[in-house]
Design an enzyme around this catalytic site. Structure first.
Site, short mmCIF file in Angstrom:
data_model
loop_
_atom_site.label_atom_id
_atom_site.label_comp_id
_atom_site.label_asym_id
_atom_site.label_seq_id
_atom_site.Cartn_x
_atom_site.Cartn_y
_atom_site.Cartn_z
N ASN A 199 0.86 -1.19 0.00
CA ASN A 199 0.00 0.00 0.00
C ASN A 199 0.90 1.24 0.00
O ASN A 199 1.45 1.61 1.03
CB ASN A 199 -0.89 -0.04 1.26
CG ASN A 199 -1.77 1.19 1.39
OD1 ASN A 199 -1.86 2.00 0.47
ND2 ASN A 199 -2.40 1.34 2.54
N GLY A 247 2.59 -1.02 4.37
CA GLY A 247 2.64 0.37 3.94
C GLY A 247 4.07 0.84 3.76
O GLY A 247 4.71 0.58 2.73
N GLY A 294 2.07 2.60 10.91
CA GLY A 294 3.12 3.62 10.78
C GLY A 294 3.81 4.00 12.08
O GLY A 294 4.53 5.00 12.13
N HIS A 333 -10.04 1.71 4.78
CA HIS A 333 -8.79 1.93 5.51
C HIS A 333 -9.03 2.97 6.61
O HIS A 333 -9.73 3.96 6.40
CB HIS A 333 -7.70 2.40 4.55
CG HIS A 333 -6.33 2.34 5.16
ND1 HIS A 333 -5.91 3.24 6.11
CD2 HIS A 333 -5.31 1.45 5.01
CE1 HIS A 333 -4.68 2.92 6.50
NE2 HIS A 333 -4.30 1.84 5.84
N LYS A 376 0.09 4.31 -0.42
CA LYS A 376 -0.58 5.52 0.08
C LYS A 376 -0.29 6.70 -0.85
O LYS A 376 -0.29 6.53 -2.06
CB LYS A 376 -0.17 5.80 1.53
CG LYS A 376 -0.36 4.55 2.42
CD LYS A 376 -0.26 4.81 3.87
CE LYS A 376 -0.46 3.51 4.63
NZ LYS A 376 -0.49 3.68 6.06
N GLU A 385 -6.00 -4.42 10.90
CA GLU A 385 -4.98 -3.38 11.09
C GLU A 385 -5.31 -2.55 12.33
O GLU A 385 -6.10 -1.59 12.25
CB GLU A 385 -4.96 -2.42 9.90
CG GLU A 385 -4.53 -3.03 8.60
CD GLU A 385 -3.92 -1.97 7.68
OE1 GLU A 385 -2.77 -2.12 7.30
OE2 GLU A 385 -4.59 -0.97 7.38
N SER A 445 2.86 -1.63 10.52
CA SER A 445 4.30 -1.63 10.81
C SER A 445 5.02 -2.94 10.51
O SER A 445 6.01 -3.27 11.16
CB SER A 445 4.55 -1.23 12.28
OG SER A 445 4.14 0.09 12.49
P1 PGA Z 1 2.37 0.65 7.67
O1 PGA Z 1 0.95 0.87 6.99
O2 PGA Z 1 2.91 -0.68 7.17
O3 PGA Z 1 3.20 1.82 7.23
O4 PGA Z 1 2.14 0.62 9.14
C1 PGA Z 1 0.06 -0.20 6.81
C2 PGA Z 1 -1.26 0.29 6.26
O5 PGA Z 1 -1.73 1.36 6.68
O6 PGA Z 1 -1.84 -0.34 5.38
#
Ligand code: PGA
Length: 236
Positions: free
Chosen positions: A7, A219, A162, A85, A9, A156, A198
């Site tokens: 993802n 992400g 993040g 999301h 973003k 999630e 994460s």
């Molecule tokens: P992250 O995001 O791996 O940066 O924590 C995951 C997501 O929001 O899909």
């Protein structure tokens, strides 16, 4: 086979995307199915790769400036689409009715929805995780068994996105089991459940010990092509 969803973003410039695609285009795996969800405007650059999108319009077609319909995504070869999301639920106030419509539009086009669910830190601290999961899984109630069986759930926890802070393996295993049992008891179907929040090269070996999940939504750790490939190579 695990499903791994990148993802991106709202990240990467055109130049960065071109070198990203170049770095991942020859990747093949017998152990994971992978899909890339770039910014919508970059979808054509990923056309030689398994394609996903980060969102879809809740309207079927027509007048909604800035939105992209399920039919348009289908015409670009999109296979999977993220819906619900937490960043969109919180920052753009997406509500369950909109998410339900998005899923309906995707299913009508034969695109697999990946429904994101998970609790906030406050909800976790108040012991409300199962209540939150129940509420968010209720979105499935308007679909048929066959439709539900094709939907992927991404668990999630919002506090893990993040932040570098992860649930324990036991917590992930319990939540994934809860989601699978709930869907199976309500709708008599089994579904795939991914973990997101994460996931990175430093914690993947630990996460791989969780026995009941079906893949990952990644992400930040998917934004560097070669590093993302190394991450996938550690998955079984
Ligand atoms: P992250 O995001 O791996 O940066 O924590 C995951 C997501 O929001 O899909």
């Amino acid at each position: 086979m695990k499903l791994v969803v990148a993802n991106h973003k709202m990240n990467l410039t055109k130049e960065e995307v071109l070198s990203y695609v170049d770095s991942v285009k020859d990747f093949a795996s017998n152990t994971v199915e992978f899909v890339f969800c770039p910014s919508t405007l970059y979808l054509p650059y990923f056309s030689s790769l398994p394609l996903g999108s980060q969102d879809v319009s809740y309207l079927k077609e027509g007048s909604l400036t800035g939105d992209v319909s399920a039919k348009q995504l289908k015409s670009m070869g999109v296979l999977y689409t993220l819906v619900g999301h937490s960043e969109r639920r919180v920052k753009l106030h997406e509500n369950p009715e909109m998410i339900q419509k998005k899923i309906e539009n995707l299913l009508n086009e034969g695109i697999i929805p990946i429904l994101c669910i998970g609790e906030s830190i406050d909800e976790k601290e108040q012991g409300k995780v199962e209540e939150v999961l129940d509420r968010e899984l209720a979105i499935l109630s308007s679909f048929t068994k066959e439709e539900i069986a094709s939907i992927v759930i991404a668990y999630e926890p919002m506090w893990a996105i993040g932040t570098g802070v992860l649930p324990t393996n036991q917590e992930i295993e319990n939540r994934v089991r809860y989601i699978k049992e709930k869907v199976s008891s309500l709708y008599q179907v089994s579904i795939r459940v991914l973990y997101g929040g994460s996931v990175n090269i430093d914690n993947i070996d630990t996460l791989e010990k969780v026995s009941n999940m079906d893949g990952y939504l990644v992400g930040g750790a998917s934004l560097d092509g070669p590093r993302f490939l190394s991450l996938m190579e550690r998955m079984r």
